[in-house]
Scaffold this active site. Structure first.
Site, PDB file in Angstrom:
ATOM      1  N   SER A   1     106.382  80.817  72.916  1.00  0.00           N
ATOM      2  CA  SER A   1     106.785  79.640  72.149  1.00  0.00           C
ATOM      3  C   SER A   1     106.819  78.433  73.071  1.00  0.00           C
ATOM      4  O   SER A   1     107.117  78.553  74.266  1.00  0.00           O
ATOM      5  CB  SER A   1     108.176  79.860  71.544  1.00  0.00           C
ATOM      6  OG  SER A   1     108.725  78.648  71.058  1.00  0.00           O
TER       7      SER A   1
ATOM      8  N   TYR B   1     117.011  81.545  72.760  1.00  0.00           N
ATOM      9  CA  TYR B   1     115.608  81.751  72.398  1.00  0.00           C
ATOM     10  C   TYR B   1     114.683  81.258  73.512  1.00  0.00           C
ATOM     11  O   TYR B   1     113.766  81.972  73.943  1.00  0.00           O
ATOM     12  CB  TYR B   1     115.301  81.011  71.095  1.00  0.00           C
ATOM     13  CG  TYR B   1     113.893  81.211  70.582  1.00  0.00           C
ATOM     14  CD1 TYR B   1     113.506  82.422  70.008  1.00  0.00           C
ATOM     15  CD2 TYR B   1     112.941  80.193  70.663  1.00  0.00           C
ATOM     16  CE1 TYR B   1     112.213  82.610  69.530  1.00  0.00           C
ATOM     17  CE2 TYR B   1     111.656  80.370  70.184  1.00  0.00           C
ATOM     18  CZ  TYR B   1     111.297  81.575  69.627  1.00  0.00           C
ATOM     19  OH  TYR B   1     110.015  81.755  69.156  1.00  0.00           O
TER      20      TYR B   1
END
Length: 248
Positions: A146, A159
């Site tokens: 990501s 995250y």
């Protein structure tokens, strides 16, 4: 193997295969001729993916597995070796968003859960599947990351931290495999029309975003026998490979 089925007779494993990019990638690999080992937590959702794969003329083995079950990952590696003697493609897609919260407010259990899924489970997969991928003359691994891994954005700590760690893990794996047949690359999908994206950005219009199927179509070339790059990151929003300058 033919031009329209470049993965014929290949074995491809996808984690998080029950929805979003994982589901779309499983179908894309099946369309390319691979027998897909679809790994997911929910049996009903796996059956839906099996139906989708059959609809495009493909075949699948369904594996209901919570990736926090490390011994289950080990058993899966053993089963793959006994049945096929190798693994040709591994798409490490499974991941969780975790809490969007100040670091000091994250509950220890939530921290442990996101580390377990996004980081530890992928290491266990590397540990279990690396020997199988190296038994294939054309082993290919694609690890989904990501853009958050490169940003220290407020409230995204768990995250982003796990994705940053995952990137280093994939690059280390690529460096350790650089002289062999195994090619390991990262794939950054960017904003995609998924449930995870909707949870993170509830006010966003999902119809403005690319679909999981579009992302899956870009993942497929990284899985093909003819793709010889390793240690790279394919950035889907930019539509190009980025070089991490692996040591020779």
């Amino acid at each position: 193997m033919t031009a329209d089925r470049p993965l014929a007779e290949k074995i491809a494993l996808v984690t998080g295969a029950t929805r979003g990019i994982g589901a779309a990638t499983a179908v894309e690999l099946a369309k390319a001729g691979a027998h897909v080992v679809a790994v997911g937590r929910t049996e009903g959702a796996l059956q839906d993916i099996d139906d989708a794969i059959r609809a495009v003329g493909g075949s699948a083995t369904l594996v209901p597995l919570d990736l926090k079950d490390s011994e289950g990952i080990d058993r899966l590696g053993g089963a793959l070796y006994q049945r096929y003697g190798r693994l040709d493609v591994f798409v490490a897609n499974a991941g969780v968003l975790g809490p969007l919260s100040p670091l000091g407010h994250v509950f220890p259990k939530d921290w442990d859960d996101i580390v377990a899924v996004n980081l530890t489970a992928n290491w266990r997969c590397v540990r279990s599947f690396d020997p199988l991928l190296k038994l294939s003359p054309t082993g290919r691994a694609v690890v989904l990351t990501s853009g958050a891994a490169h940003k220290a954005r407020a409230y995204w700590g768990p995250y982003a931290i796990t994705k940053a760690g995952l990137e280093v893990m994939a690059r280390t794996w690529a460096a350790e495999s650089v002289t062999g047949n195994l090619k390991v690359n990262l794939f950054n999908p960017g904003p995609i029309r998924t449930l995870m994206r909707a949870k993170a950005f509830p006010g966003e219009d999902p119809m403005t975003l690319p679909t999981p199927e579009e992302a899956a179509a870009a993942i497929l070339p990284l899985c093909l026998p003819g793709f010889m790059e390793t240690g790279k990151l394919y950035d889907f929003p930019q539509g190009k490979l980025l070089d991490f300058h692996l040591p020779s």
